[in-house]
Design a protein around this motif. Structure first.
Motif, PDB file in Angstrom:
ATOM      1  N   VAL A 123       1.093  -0.979  -0.465  1.00  0.00           N
ATOM      2  CA  VAL A 123       0.142  -0.012   0.016  1.00  0.00           C
ATOM      3  C   VAL A 123       1.170   1.266   0.028  1.00  0.00           C
ATOM      4  CG1 VAL A 123      -1.524   1.693   1.369  1.00  0.00           C
ATOM      5  CG2 VAL A 123      -1.947  -1.469   1.155  1.00  0.00           C
ATOM      6  N   ARG A 127       1.219   2.254  -4.204  1.00  0.00           N
ATOM      7  CA  ARG A 127      -0.400   2.688  -4.051  1.00  0.00           C
ATOM      8  C   ARG A 127      -1.445   3.092  -5.733  1.00  0.00           C
ATOM      9  NH1 ARG A 127      -2.826   5.289   0.227  1.00  0.00           N
ATOM     10  NH2 ARG A 127      -0.683   5.423   0.537  1.00  0.00           N
ATOM     11  N   TRP A 224      -6.211  -1.967   1.528  1.00  0.00           N
ATOM     12  CA  TRP A 224      -5.904  -0.846   0.622  1.00  0.00           C
ATOM     13  C   TRP A 224      -6.600   0.656   1.120  1.00  0.00           C
ATOM     14  CZ3 TRP A 224      -9.370   2.007  -3.109  1.00  0.00           C
ATOM     15  CH2 TRP A 224      -8.461   2.884  -3.824  1.00  0.00           C
TER      16      TRP A 224
END
Length: 427
Positions: A123, A127, A224
């Motif tokens: 994450v 991203r 996420w």
């Protein structure tokens, strides 16, 4: 000697000069100067030159030195990129052995600690790539308040459950107004994150947890979303705990002179960072002769383990299934003698607390806090959390549990030394 010792897997030629020198220094510290010369088959002048960087430590000398170290000691010395080179993940030409990397990543399927670390790393570092991968799956999820979600809030949440009817009603109104019927998307995520009512974040996160619990979203999606949508910010109530090391020392001195049993309880709290309830349970139920199996990690051990050369013991209390767990209680050999003397005695908590108040002593709750403040100065925080059983939801695998146990045994004498210098020698 084992047929396939750990050091046989180390690519010694890949070790940098500093790592080689540190390995040699560790062996010299363990064996002494003369025995190191004998064990490594080198001259006194050579050892001096190696240790002072005049000459590079040869591969064959390093290999012989590794035979006198534990694998854990090697891992303390050689870290990061150097260790990856030493175990072959990074080859001599700088290329990567992808098969080894993929095998290591595959361990995440059965190791919760590693899985969470990988999710967090993904994450934080990928991203945008993750967003593209998850975009298609997000669109298939539509927010809908349903009985199953209410049941999840009341009964199924792992951490603090939402049991108040008023809170449920407030969450429902927020959900109906802002989330009902909307598809899960990046736009919705941005809307929630930037909304003026920060409670909406909590409702959103609860629903994401529900979706994950119901297997309607993938673990990657869950990781996420929980990362990019922070929980509501709480105003911290910073309370200055009145802990002065002089007061701790005076309390111990008074109890040692006037109430040995209470002194034992306070010593257990201070030396092991125990809660009062666990210290009292330990005194009452002390049974050192047992062999126990630690649930969940398939580890069999003596309930009482004493490392006399390091001047401490640990006792497996094994309090689980409670709000406040306690795995191991660490304490000094001196405290062990008192514990053996008073084993089986029952102490009334209220009476103890009343006694300390009446005599102007520090309350028991401050001992654990004082222990924490000193403990994190003597060891990594993760190890201090392990010793004090400050466990969160994260499950620790068998391998990681044994690692933490070994690290706790390694660092604990340093804490006892600091504790003696800062507190116990004062009384």
């Amino acid at each position: 000697m084992p047929t396939n010792p750990w050091y046989s897997k180390v690519n010694v030629s890949a070790l940098e000069d500093d790592a080689r020198r540190l390995i040699l220094e560790r062996v010299k510290h363990k064996l002494g100067f003369t025995k190191t010369l004998e064990a490594l088959g080198i001259a006194e002048g050579s050892l001096y030159n190696y240790l002072h960087g005049v000459r590079r430590v040869p591969v064959n000398v390093v290999y012989r030195a590794l035979q006198h170290l534990e694998e854990s000691e090697f891992n303390e010395i050689v870290k990061g990129i150097d260790r990856l080179r030493a175990i072959g993940i990074i080859r001599m030409d700088g290329s990567i052995d992808y098969s080894l990397i993929l095998q290591a990543i595959a361990l995440a399927a059965r190791d919760e600690y590693l899985k969470q670390a990988l999710l967090k790393f993904t994450v934080e570092n990928f991203r945008e790539d993750l967003r593209k991968m998850l975009g298609a799956s997000l669109a298939r999820v539509v927010f809908k308040w349903e009985p199953g979600f209410e049941e999840f809030l009341r009964e199924r949440k792992k951490r603090k459950k939402v049991a108040s009817p008023g809170t449920i009603s407030y969450y429902r109104n927020l959900f109906k107004k802002h989330l009902e019927g909307k598809a899960l998307s990046e736009e919705l995520v941005d809307y929630v994150v930037n909304h003026e009512n920060k409670w909406l974040r909590n409702v959103f996160r609860h629903y994401v947890q529900y979706l994950y619990y119901s297997r309607k979203i993938l673990p990657e999606t869950y990781g996420w979303l929980m990362e990019v949508v922070p929980s509501r910010s709480y105003r911290l109530d910073v309370r200055p705990y009145p802990i002065n090391l002089e007061d701790v020392a005076k309390t111990l001195k008074y109890l040692e002179s006037n109430h040995e049993l209470y002194y034992l309880a306070y010593s257990l709290m201070l030396e092991g960072g125990l809660r009062l309830s666990h210290a009292l349970l330990l005194i009452k139920s002390f049974s050192p002769g047992n062999i126990v199996e630690i649930p969940g990690v398939d580890l069999e051990t003596n309930r009482l383990v004493c490392l006399e050369e390091r001047r401490f013991c640990r006792y497996y209390l094994g309090v689980r299934g409670y709000v406040k767990p306690c795995e191991w209680a660490y304490f000094s050999l001196e405290t062990l003698k008192l514990l053996e003397k008073h084993a089986g005695r029952k102490i009334n908590r209220s009476t103890l607390e009343e006694y300390t108040k009446n005599h102007g002593l520090l309350l028991p709750k401050y001992m654990r806090k004082a222990a924490w403040r000193l403990m994190i100065r003597a060891m990594p925080r993760e190890v201090a959390r392990f010793i004090q059983s400050r466990f969160g939801e994260l499950k620790v695998s068998e391998a990681r549990y044994e690692d933490l146990l070994g690290e706790a045994d390694y660092y604990y004498p340093s804490y006892l030394g600091l504790l003696f210098n800062q507190i116990k020698e004062r009384h």
